[in-house]
Design an enzyme around this catalytic site. Structure first.
Site, PDB file in Angstrom:
ATOM      1  N   ARG A 184       0.823  -1.206   0.000  1.00  0.00           N
ATOM      2  CA  ARG A 184       0.000   0.000   0.000  1.00  0.00           C
ATOM      3  C   ARG A 184       0.863   1.264   0.000  1.00  0.00           C
ATOM      4  O   ARG A 184       1.045   1.898  -1.025  1.00  0.00           O
ATOM      5  CB  ARG A 184      -0.948  -0.026   1.220  1.00  0.00           C
ATOM      6  CG  ARG A 184      -2.128   0.958   1.114  1.00  0.00           C
ATOM      7  CD  ARG A 184      -1.789   2.381   1.480  1.00  0.00           C
ATOM      8  NE  ARG A 184      -1.273   2.530   2.838  1.00  0.00           N
ATOM      9  CZ  ARG A 184      -0.817   3.670   3.341  1.00  0.00           C
ATOM     10  NH1 ARG A 184      -0.791   4.761   2.567  1.00  0.00           N
ATOM     11  NH2 ARG A 184      -0.345   3.751   4.574  1.00  0.00           N
ATOM     12  N   ASP A 185       1.448   1.607   1.129  1.00  0.00           N
ATOM     13  CA  ASP A 185       2.235   2.839   1.206  1.00  0.00           C
ATOM     14  C   ASP A 185       3.488   2.765   0.352  1.00  0.00           C
ATOM     15  O   ASP A 185       4.004   3.790  -0.093  1.00  0.00           O
ATOM     16  CB  ASP A 185       2.611   3.116   2.666  1.00  0.00           C
ATOM     17  CG  ASP A 185       3.090   4.547   2.875  1.00  0.00           C
ATOM     18  OD1 ASP A 185       2.510   5.454   2.262  1.00  0.00           O
ATOM     19  OD2 ASP A 185       4.045   4.753   3.641  1.00  0.00           O
ATOM     20  N   HIS A 229       4.868   4.953  12.512  1.00  0.00           N
ATOM     21  CA  HIS A 229       5.115   4.909  11.068  1.00  0.00           C
ATOM     22  C   HIS A 229       6.217   5.929  10.764  1.00  0.00           C
ATOM     23  O   HIS A 229       5.998   7.143  10.830  1.00  0.00           O
ATOM     24  CB  HIS A 229       3.835   5.262  10.306  1.00  0.00           C
ATOM     25  CG  HIS A 229       3.981   5.205   8.811  1.00  0.00           C
ATOM     26  ND1 HIS A 229       3.657   4.087   8.071  1.00  0.00           N
ATOM     27  CD2 HIS A 229       4.400   6.136   7.907  1.00  0.00           C
ATOM     28  CE1 HIS A 229       3.876   4.319   6.787  1.00  0.00           C
ATOM     29  NE2 HIS A 229       4.324   5.568   6.668  1.00  0.00           N
ATOM     30  N   HIS A 286       9.474   7.333   8.228  1.00  0.00           N
ATOM     31  CA  HIS A 286      10.157   7.377   6.944  1.00  0.00           C
ATOM     32  C   HIS A 286      11.630   7.676   7.207  1.00  0.00           C
ATOM     33  O   HIS A 286      11.979   8.276   8.228  1.00  0.00           O
ATOM     34  CB  HIS A 286       9.551   8.449   6.036  1.00  0.00           C
ATOM     35  CG  HIS A 286       8.220   8.056   5.485  1.00  0.00           C
ATOM     36  ND1 HIS A 286       7.692   8.629   4.346  1.00  0.00           N
ATOM     37  CD2 HIS A 286       7.290   7.171   5.896  1.00  0.00           C
ATOM     38  CE1 HIS A 286       6.497   8.101   4.089  1.00  0.00           C
ATOM     39  NE2 HIS A 286       6.238   7.221   5.034  1.00  0.00           N
ATOM     40  N   CYS A 329       4.370   9.280   0.715  1.00  0.00           N
ATOM     41  CA  CYS A 329       3.059   9.890   0.488  1.00  0.00           C
ATOM     42  C   CYS A 329       3.056  10.684  -0.808  1.00  0.00           C
ATOM     43  O   CYS A 329       3.853  11.613  -0.969  1.00  0.00           O
ATOM     44  CB  CYS A 329       2.699  10.804   1.659  1.00  0.00           C
ATOM     45  SG  CYS A 329       1.124  11.667   1.428  1.00  0.00           S
ATOM     46  N   ASN A 345      10.144   5.155   3.018  1.00  0.00           N
ATOM     47  CA  ASN A 345       9.745   4.305   4.138  1.00  0.00           C
ATOM     48  C   ASN A 345      10.979   3.560   4.651  1.00  0.00           C
ATOM     49  O   ASN A 345      11.911   3.291   3.898  1.00  0.00           O
ATOM     50  CB  ASN A 345       8.706   3.274   3.688  1.00  0.00           C
ATOM     51  CG  ASN A 345       7.321   3.851   3.576  1.00  0.00           C
ATOM     52  OD1 ASN A 345       6.769   4.354   4.547  1.00  0.00           O
ATOM     53  ND2 ASN A 345       6.751   3.791   2.385  1.00  0.00           N
TER      54      ASN A 345
END
Length: 299
Positions: free
Chosen positions: A7-8, A198, A200, A234, A243
């Site tokens: 997903r991300d 979460h 990065h 994003c 990430n």
């Protein structure tokens, strides 16, 4: 560990992987031992074309050992996640009004209200819920985000008690001192709610932040997001790449004495294959450098 590469990871890539390739990636992640996987997002396909096949991916998820997560931003997304048979939903509330408006078309207060409606319906449908406070460490448009602002947003979201609270460094500006400060916010505003982070690695601080979060947790449950190969970011945050890579994070945690329960060696070819499919070298480094000692297995 919460694996977010399907997903991300993929949502910020120019190359659109086929449904077959996505399912193959997901199957490899599950085979390595990852047990919570964010498989897709139920968002408008014109906004995020990389996720246009969300239902097709969900229909082919191997059921049983893995808890499958879908990102949703509104009640329409929740409807789709329920129909697709997902186990969990992750709902994003952005900490700043400017980023929230650009990312989701609503103010932060409106995002909190949407989360509260979604939370009730998701629980009624038997889905586990996570609310993620995005841009909790910094905003690409407003700059520094005061701890008091994050506290205010967390308090608003906790009016509809989630199963998990996630704090996100959406643009990769955070440092360990902020992790400690925001862990304090979570402890005071959301006592007893499992915490998820979460991070990065945009500015090479993601792994330090993740290790800090793990150390702060002690014996309490904590979840860390990561993405195979370190892909993604994003699409609505300028330059928000990077990430933290699942295999690099697992190596760090394993060598630091944590029982991660995942076959890290099985993830190295996954990262290399992603690089071939996406047409660029992945940011993660372990797939190039290899394990240490050579031939060892870190779990």
């Amino acid at each position: 560990m919460v694996e977010v590469s399907p997903r991300d990871g993929l949502q910020n890539e120019d190359v659109l992987l086929s449904t077959d390739d996505k399912v193959a990636l997901i199957s490899s992640l599950a085979a390595a031992g990852l047990r919570r996987i964010e498989a897709t997002s139920f968002v408008h396909p014109k906004r995020v074309p990389q996720m246009a096949d969300a239902e097709a991916v969900a229909a082919r998820l191997p059921r049983g050992q893995v808890s499958w997560i879908g990102l949703v931003l509104n009640e329409r997304g929740l409807d789709r996640a329920i129909a697709a048979g997902l186990d969990e939903v992750n709902v994003v509330v952005v900490a700043t009004d400017t980023f929230s408006t650009r990312n989701q078309g609503v103010t932060t207060a409106e995002g909190i209200a949407a989360w509260q409606r979604i939370a009730v319906r998701a629980k009624d449908a038997g889905l586990r819920t996570t609310v993620t406070i995005a841009a909790a460490f910094g905003c690409p448009f407003e700059g520094e985000v005061p701890v008091s602002r994050v506290r205010e947003v967390v308090a608003g979201c906790l009016q509809a008690r989630p199963d998990e609270l996630a704090l996100a460094d959406t643009i990769g500006v955070g440092v360990p001192a902020q992790v400690r400060a925001l862990a304090g916010v979570a402890a005071s505003e959301a006592p007893g709610v499992p915490l998820r982070w979460h991070f990065h690695n945009t500015r090479n601080t993601g792994y330090a932040n993740a290790l800090t979060a793990a150390e702060l947790a002690g014996d309490s449950p904590v979840a860390l997001d990561s993405s195979a190969g370190g892909i993604g970011g994003c699409p609505f945050a300028p330059d928000a790449t990077g990430n933290i890579a699942t295999e690099d994070l697992l190596y760090l945690l394993g060598r630091s004495g944590y029982d991660v329960g995942v076959d890290v060696s099985a993830l190295l070819p996954v990262a290399r294959r992603l690089g071939d499919q996406l047409g660029h070298e992945v940011p993660g480094q372990l797939s190039r450098a290899g394990l240490f000692p050579l031939g060892s297995a870190v779990r």
